[in-house]
Design a protein around this motif. Structure first.
Motif, PDB file in Angstrom:
ATOM      1  N   GLY A 101      88.143  13.114 -14.809  1.00  0.00           N
ATOM      2  CA  GLY A 101      88.534  13.269 -13.598  1.00  0.00           C
ATOM      3  C   GLY A 101      87.336  14.103 -12.702  1.00  0.00           C
ATOM      4  N   GLN A 102      87.650  14.424 -11.721  1.00  0.00           N
ATOM      5  CA  GLN A 102      86.744  14.813 -10.456  1.00  0.00           C
ATOM      6  C   GLN A 102      86.188  16.223 -10.894  1.00  0.00           C
ATOM      7  OE1 GLN A 102      89.149  14.283  -7.141  1.00  0.00           O
ATOM      8  NE2 GLN A 102      87.893  12.664  -6.351  1.00  0.00           N
ATOM      9  N   THR A 103      85.140  16.528 -10.508  1.00  0.00           N
ATOM     10  CA  THR A 103      84.316  17.845 -10.691  1.00  0.00           C
ATOM     11  C   THR A 103      84.044  18.215  -9.339  1.00  0.00           C
ATOM     12  OG1 THR A 103      83.268  17.162 -12.892  1.00  0.00           O
ATOM     13  CG2 THR A 103      82.654  19.281 -11.610  1.00  0.00           C
ATOM     14  N   HIS A 104      84.875  19.038  -8.842  1.00  0.00           N
ATOM     15  CA  HIS A 104      84.750  19.377  -7.153  1.00  0.00           C
ATOM     16  C   HIS A 104      83.330  20.112  -6.900  1.00  0.00           C
ATOM     17  CE1 HIS A 104      87.065  22.379  -9.360  1.00  0.00           C
ATOM     18  NE2 HIS A 104      86.510  23.231  -8.310  1.00  0.00           N
ATOM     19  N   GLY A 105      83.017  21.105  -8.001  1.00  0.00           N
ATOM     20  CA  GLY A 105      81.772  21.815  -7.975  1.00  0.00           C
ATOM     21  C   GLY A 105      81.745  23.042  -7.230  1.00  0.00           C
ATOM     22  N   HIS A 106      82.605  23.201  -6.382  1.00  0.00           N
ATOM     23  CA  HIS A 106      82.597  24.616  -5.524  1.00  0.00           C
ATOM     24  C   HIS A 106      84.278  24.806  -5.221  1.00  0.00           C
ATOM     25  CE1 HIS A 106      82.222  27.460  -2.328  1.00  0.00           C
ATOM     26  NE2 HIS A 106      80.812  27.783  -2.861  1.00  0.00           N
ATOM     27  N   LYS A 107      84.622  26.109  -5.199  1.00  0.00           N
ATOM     28  CA  LYS A 107      85.982  26.668  -4.949  1.00  0.00           C
ATOM     29  C   LYS A 107      86.389  26.295  -3.656  1.00  0.00           C
ATOM     30  CE  LYS A 107      84.771  31.395  -4.301  1.00  0.00           C
ATOM     31  NZ  LYS A 107      84.924  32.605  -4.423  1.00  0.00           N
ATOM     32  N   GLY A 108      85.403  26.244  -2.589  1.00  0.00           N
ATOM     33  CA  GLY A 108      85.767  25.708  -1.353  1.00  0.00           C
ATOM     34  C   GLY A 108      86.428  24.653  -0.966  1.00  0.00           C
ATOM     35  N   PHE A 109      86.326  23.704  -2.099  1.00  0.00           N
ATOM     36  CA  PHE A 109      86.976  22.436  -1.974  1.00  0.00           C
ATOM     37  C   PHE A 109      88.506  22.456  -2.021  1.00  0.00           C
ATOM     38  CE2 PHE A 109      82.649  20.945  -2.684  1.00  0.00           C
ATOM     39  CZ  PHE A 109      82.690  20.042  -1.816  1.00  0.00           C
ATOM     40  N   LEU A 110      88.857  23.585  -2.635  1.00  0.00           N
ATOM     41  CA  LEU A 110      90.341  23.801  -3.164  1.00  0.00           C
ATOM     42  C   LEU A 110      91.052  24.445  -2.214  1.00  0.00           C
ATOM     43  CD1 LEU A 110      89.956  24.327  -6.866  1.00  0.00           C
ATOM     44  CD2 LEU A 110      89.835  21.796  -5.658  1.00  0.00           C
ATOM     45  N   LEU A 111      92.485  24.275  -2.178  1.00  0.00           N
ATOM     46  CA  LEU A 111      93.323  25.144  -1.075  1.00  0.00           C
ATOM     47  C   LEU A 111      94.524  24.987  -1.772  1.00  0.00           C
ATOM     48  CD1 LEU A 111      92.997  21.981   1.702  1.00  0.00           C
ATOM     49  CD2 LEU A 111      91.690  24.359   1.540  1.00  0.00           C
ATOM     50  N   ASP A 112      95.115  26.298  -1.461  1.00  0.00           N
ATOM     51  CA  ASP A 112      96.496  26.520  -1.965  1.00  0.00           C
ATOM     52  C   ASP A 112      97.240  26.027  -0.986  1.00  0.00           C
ATOM     53  OD1 ASP A 112      96.656  28.369   0.408  1.00  0.00           O
ATOM     54  OD2 ASP A 112      96.312  30.124  -0.901  1.00  0.00           O
ATOM     55  N   GLY A 113      98.980  26.250  -1.196  1.00  0.00           N
ATOM     56  CA  GLY A 113      99.712  25.421  -0.464  1.00  0.00           C
ATOM     57  C   GLY A 113      99.814  25.923   1.167  1.00  0.00           C
ATOM     58  N   LEU A 114      99.423  27.196   1.468  1.00  0.00           N
ATOM     59  CA  LEU A 114      99.462  27.840   2.700  1.00  0.00           C
ATOM     60  C   LEU A 114      98.332  27.072   3.394  1.00  0.00           C
ATOM     61  CD1 LEU A 114     100.652  31.582   2.184  1.00  0.00           C
ATOM     62  CD2 LEU A 114     102.097  29.351   3.123  1.00  0.00           C
ATOM     63  N   GLU A 115      97.014  27.145   2.697  1.00  0.00           N
ATOM     64  CA  GLU A 115      96.043  26.864   3.590  1.00  0.00           C
ATOM     65  C   GLU A 115      96.018  25.300   3.743  1.00  0.00           C
ATOM     66  OE1 GLU A 115      92.219  29.248   1.539  1.00  0.00           O
ATOM     67  OE2 GLU A 115      93.187  28.104   0.438  1.00  0.00           O
ATOM     68  N   VAL A 116      96.712  24.545   2.866  1.00  0.00           N
ATOM     69  CA  VAL A 116      96.664  23.146   3.403  1.00  0.00           C
ATOM     70  C   VAL A 116      97.793  22.786   4.307  1.00  0.00           C
ATOM     71  CG1 VAL A 116      98.292  22.265   1.565  1.00  0.00           C
ATOM     72  CG2 VAL A 116      96.714  20.860   2.011  1.00  0.00           C
ATOM     73  N   GLY A 117      98.668  23.637   4.377  1.00  0.00           N
ATOM     74  CA  GLY A 117      99.722  23.393   5.486  1.00  0.00           C
ATOM     75  C   GLY A 117      99.153  23.709   6.754  1.00  0.00           C
ATOM     76  N   ALA A 118      98.074  24.406   7.030  1.00  0.00           N
ATOM     77  CA  ALA A 118      97.614  24.335   8.185  1.00  0.00           C
ATOM     78  C   ALA A 118      96.528  23.623   8.522  1.00  0.00           C
ATOM     79  CB  ALA A 118      96.530  25.897   8.325  1.00  0.00           C
ATOM     80  N   LEU A 119      95.691  22.997   7.487  1.00  0.00           N
ATOM     81  CA  LEU A 119      95.013  21.631   7.744  1.00  0.00           C
ATOM     82  C   LEU A 119      95.723  20.621   7.751  1.00  0.00           C
ATOM     83  CD1 LEU A 119      92.043  22.347   5.264  1.00  0.00           C
ATOM     84  CD2 LEU A 119      91.958  22.599   7.834  1.00  0.00           C
ATOM     85  N   LEU A 120      96.951  20.303   7.550  1.00  0.00           N
ATOM     86  CA  LEU A 120      97.716  18.943   7.627  1.00  0.00           C
ATOM     87  C   LEU A 120      98.105  19.087   9.118  1.00  0.00           C
ATOM     88  CD1 LEU A 120      99.827  19.020   4.272  1.00  0.00           C
ATOM     89  CD2 LEU A 120      98.195  17.248   5.053  1.00  0.00           C
TER      90      LEU A 120
END
Length: 953
Positions: free
Chosen positions: A636-655
């Protein structure tokens, strides 16, 4: 005194009264002695307690021997005739103990009717934890507390490990304090080593007893400075001319090695307190030099580091190398020798036998090797005495510590090794006096000390010439291939690979020692090395043990895997081999579990393969092109930095940003797959891997802005650090920075494939159990997952089968006791059923669906995760999950045409060879996935792990 204590004492006194009536005949009286001993400890007898007499034990090199009494898992008792020296028989007891698996006894007792020596080989090998005279039993029976029907903790009086740990801790506190206040590290280390040697010397009475302790006390009380007092002592220890008067006139000459440079340090009152405590509170004659060095070394350098918490390599583990490589070959010849000529030839060989540890650390392996060579020499001299006419002069002992050679990268470690071996000489002389005291022989003198500066060399063993020796032993660095570049630097790795082009680039660091050791050996010489347990797997095996067996080497004795005593988090393998042939059985052991006390198993084999496996050797399985080119297995994918990852609240804002929405995806890790209820992803990921330039990336709106804020600064810093460390050489960090918004490993081909499918199959890349799952294609897989872009239930059934799991276990690698799925060695070589009927395919698919349905039903009802569910398999009893897996395995066996009694690995290995041969002829073969000609829709159900909505994760 309680009634219970009175009763116990009365039984002990009755036993002693009976014991006094015995003659001490090993053959005629051992069994009745042991039966009465068990009665004294409250049993009706040994048989009623569950112990066995004359227990059959496999013999090293083949055959059987018989242990006098075995009571598993408590104690092994070996009886000898009255008057027999027990020191001559601990090796036999240790050999028995090593082979008594899987239910190995904790304690070992040697008894000659007058004295009992008690060992716990897991704690202390060389010295018994207690020496107990039988007539003292009524007062000291607590040393045998483990013999009571309800065992109690025994009270031992000779736990030298604890004494050594305390002494090392006191000295290390002085060293840490001196360095902390600004003294030069090398100067401080040399000074403290000189103090250590002086403390040993006063308790061995090489200098007047208590002399150093008195100096330390004088300095502590202000009756002189430590600079003057210790400096004067050390200078006299380095002077071959005795002092004509004054305080140091009774100090003998030691040598010009350790004391060649005398540069004392004025210690503070607190430092003098700890040094005085180290000298006054410890009997250094009882301290174990072979572990002192590593405890001392590991407890320095940090304020909160102490010897009490440090790990050391146990002598038991060192003996897994020294025993088959040095002891057993000589011991077998000594015991078989029938003439004085043969024994004198063996003694000559022992006197010239040179041993190398090319990663010697503080000298533990060399210490044990030297001690055992001295014991072998004593054994040969005693055999010679028995064969010679009375009064025949016997040869004097000649084995010397100068026969030990070491290489060590750490300068202080090399100096510690010299001290360790120097102390070994004095201890060996004392032991020889005990073993050979009535032979009239002259013994080596302890002083002056041997100068070992030309024997223990500071340097990089992989780029330093090795001396000519007869055997190579040791424990090379446990540096994994994944950390080598980071910790050693690109320049060193480049140099290493240029010097050893035959070692694959992905091999672990210790493999280079295996390779160089084998090349350094001459015909008939032996080596024994500890390595990471990946030395039996994949590229590490190819570079090391494959090379050994393909170039005239024979593995004679090995440990497939064990928890290493030096660090409980590390699993290791041990390989002992000879350059040449070796007749007779070979001995393979392994530890089944992740804990230091996990059970052991062993087997004798005609051949030990390079995989160190007792099963079918599948190291020769070939890569199948039909698998490798199928596009059916990815990481699978290696993102390489925690900044690529979002929890549920963070992604809700970006969506809410339409530009960002297409690049946001649920993101699943292996731990979430098996550990979360419903295997739900816990986070989302920003995936801009399709953007090859900055303008394309910026189209992602708020998602790009987050990455510019959270990710870009650190990517820039890493690129700049790499540029600074490598000079003009362009490294991977610098290249990646040109597209910093992309994942470190985006796996574009994988994402494109699963985008065309409704679902795909995954398994944890590192896993303890075979747990595969169906995942909806809108979920992105993390690098901790191995991904199979196959949506059908038949493919799931084959992958989830025990056949595939057995192949994975033997063809994959391991990490901390778990199995690692490697696509090139596992998937690319795994042969799929070649001609299953449609009915057989249907049976596999239906069994796969039934297994997943059962898992979901139980997990939903219980609120369990997959991890919770599969842990139930550890509990005995009928288990519906076990039954469902058995049904699936039966269907897959039928699809393969595999007989019920067939060895799975042997069958798959033969099928692998058939498929590879067919490919070579250009014939059609069946690869991964649903067989051709079947309607995929009929074998593809819709169940899968699906993501929760944003804000619910």
């Amino acid at each position: 005194m309680t009634q219970h204590t009175q009763d116990t004492r009365a039984r002990m006194e009755a036993f002693v009264t009976y014991w006094r009536t015995l003659r001490g005949d090993e053959k005629g009286e051992s069994q009745v002695f042991l039966d009465r001993l068990f009665q004294a400890f409250g049993h009706a007898g040994y048989k009623e307690a569950g112990a066995e007499l004359e227990f059959r034990v496999a013999k090293q090199g083949g055959g059987k021997r018989f242990a006098d009494l075995l009571w598993q898992p408590r104690v092994l008792i070996e009886m000898k005739k009255r008057g027999e020296k027990l020191a001559n028989h601990y090796q036999q007891a240790f050999d028995y103990w090593l082979r008594l698996v899987p239910n190995r006894p904790q304690y070992v007792m040697l008894c000659n009717f007058d004295e009992v020596w008690i060992y716990d080989f897991n704690v202390q090998l060389d010295e018994p934890l207690e020496r107990l005279r039988l007539d003292d039993l009524p007062d000291r029976y607590t040393a045998l507390n483990f013999l009571f029907p309800t065992p109690q903790q025994p009270l031992f009086g000779n736990n030298r490990v604890d004494v050594t740990r305390e002494a090392a801790d006191s000295v290390a506190q002085v060293l840490n304090s001196v360095i902390r206040r600004g003294e030069d590290r090398d100067r401080a280390q040399r000074f403290l080593l000189q103090c250590v040697m002086a403390m040993f010397a006063e308790d061995f009475e090489l200098i007047p007893r208590g002399f150093f302790t008195t100096l330390a006390d004088d300095a502590r009380q202000g009756r002189g400075s430590s600079y003057d007092l210790f400096g004067g002592l050390f200078r006299q220890m380095n002077d071959p001319q005795p002092a004509r008067g004054g305080r140091f006139q009774n100090i003998p000459y030691f040598n010009g090695g350790l004391f060649s440079t005398v540069d004392p340090i004025d210690l503070t009152p607190e430092e003098l307190h700890f040094l005085h405590r180290a000298a006054h509170d410890n009997n250094w004659a009882r301290i174990q030099p072979q572990i002192f060095g590593v405890l001392f070394q590991s407890s320095m350098g940090k304020d909160d580091r102490h010897a009490r918490g440090a790990h050391y390599t146990s002598e038991t583990d060192i003996m897994r190398v020294v025993l088959p490589t040095i002891i057993t070959p000589f011991q077998t010849r000594i015991d078989a020798a029938s003439t004085q000529k043969d024994l004198r030839a063996i003694l000559d060989e022992l006197a010239g036998f040179r041993v190398l540890d090319p990663a010697c650390g503080s000298g533990n392996f060399l210490y044990v090797a030297y001690r055992e060579l001295k014991r072998l020499e004593a054994r040969a001299i005693l055999r010679l005495r028995d064969l010679a006419a009375p009064g025949t002069p016997l040869p004097a002992p000649r084995v010397s510590i100068r026969q030990m050679h070491g290489l060590e990268y750490d300068h202080f470690g090399a100096e510690l090794a010299k001290v360790t071996l120097t102390l070994a000489k004095e201890l060996a002389i004392r032991e020889l006096h005990d073993l050979l005291g009535n032979t009239g022989l002259d013994f080596d003198q302890p002083l002056p000390l041997d100068n070992l500066d030309d024997r223990i060399i500071h340097g990089d063993a992989l780029f330093t010439p090795w001396p000519a020796v007869n055997a190579i032993i040791g424990n090379p660095p446990f540096q994994s291939k994944n950390k080598m570049q980071k910790e050693m630097g690109a320049a060193y790795i480049k140099k290493l690979r240029a010097a050893y082009p035959g070692v694959p680039g992905r091999a672990d660091y210790c493999v280079y020692w295996i390779r160089k050791s084998h090349d350094h050996l001459h015909e008939g010489q032996r080596a024994g090395l500890v390595g990471t347990n990946t030395i039996r797997q994949n590229d590490s095996r190819v570079g090391g043990l494959d090379y050994v067996v393909q170039n005239g080497g024979t593995i004679t004795d090995a440990v497939s895997t064990q928890v290493w005593s030096g660090d409980a988090a590390v699993h290791v393998s041990i390989a002992n081999w000879i350059k040449g042939t070796h007749d007779g059985p070979k001995h393979l052991t392994w530890q089944a579990g992740d804990r230091p006390d996990s059970p052991w198993h062993s087997v004798d084999l005609p051949v030990i393969n390079a995989a160190l496996s007792a099963g079918t050797d599948v190291t020769g399985a070939r890569r199948l092109e039909v698998n490798a080119r199928s596009g059916a297995c990815y990481q699978g994918q290696t993102h390489g930095h925690k900044g690529f990852l979002l929890d549920g609240l963070e992604v809700g804002a970006l969506l809410r940003d339409a530009k960002a929405r297409p690049v946001l995806h649920p993101y699943l890790t292996a731990d979430e797959m098996i550990g979360n209820q419903g295997s739900q992803p816990g986070r989302w990921v920003i995936d801009l891997n399709g953007a090859d330039d900055l303008f394309s990336a910026m189209k992602a709106g708020a998602a790009f802005e987050r990455l510019r804020r959270e990710v870009e600064p650190e990517m820039r810093a890493k690129a700049e650090a790499e540029r600074a460390s490598s000079g003009s050489e362009r490294g991977p960090r610098q290249s990646h920075y040109e597209r910093w918004w992309k994942h470190w490993r985006g796996r574009g081909e994988l994402i494109e494939r699963i985008g065309t499918l409704p679902r795909y199959i995954v398994v944890g890349q590192v896993t303890k159990r075979p747990i595969f799952e169906m995942i909806a294609s809108e979920i992105r897989p993390n690098a901790a997952l191995i991904v199979f872009p196959l949506p059908d239930d038949y493919s799931f059934g084959v992958l989830q089968s025990s056949m595939h799991w057995e192949w994975l276990k033997i063809r994959g690698s391991t990490l901390a006791g778990q199995y690692r799925y490697t696509s090139d060695t596992v998937f690319d070589s795994f042969p799929w059923p070649q001609s299953p009927t449609p009915q057989q395919v249907r049976a596999v698919a239906d069994a796969a669906v039934a297994l997943r349905q059962l898992r979901r039903t139980v997990m939903t009802a219980q609120g369990w995760s997959l991890r919770d569910l599969y842990r139930t398999l550890d509990t005995p009893g009928r288990n519906p999950l076990r039954d469902a897996q058995a049904t699936l395995d039966g269907a897959v066996r039928a699809a393969y045409g595999m007989p019920q009694d067939a060895d799975v690995l042997a069958f798959l290995l033969a099928l692998n060879a058939d498929v590879a041969a067919a490919e070579g002829r250009g014939d059609a073969v069946t690869g991964p996935g649903l067989p051709a000609g079947l309607n995929a829709a009929e074998f593809t159900t819709t169940d899968a792990v699906r993501p929760l909505g944003a804000g619910q994760a």
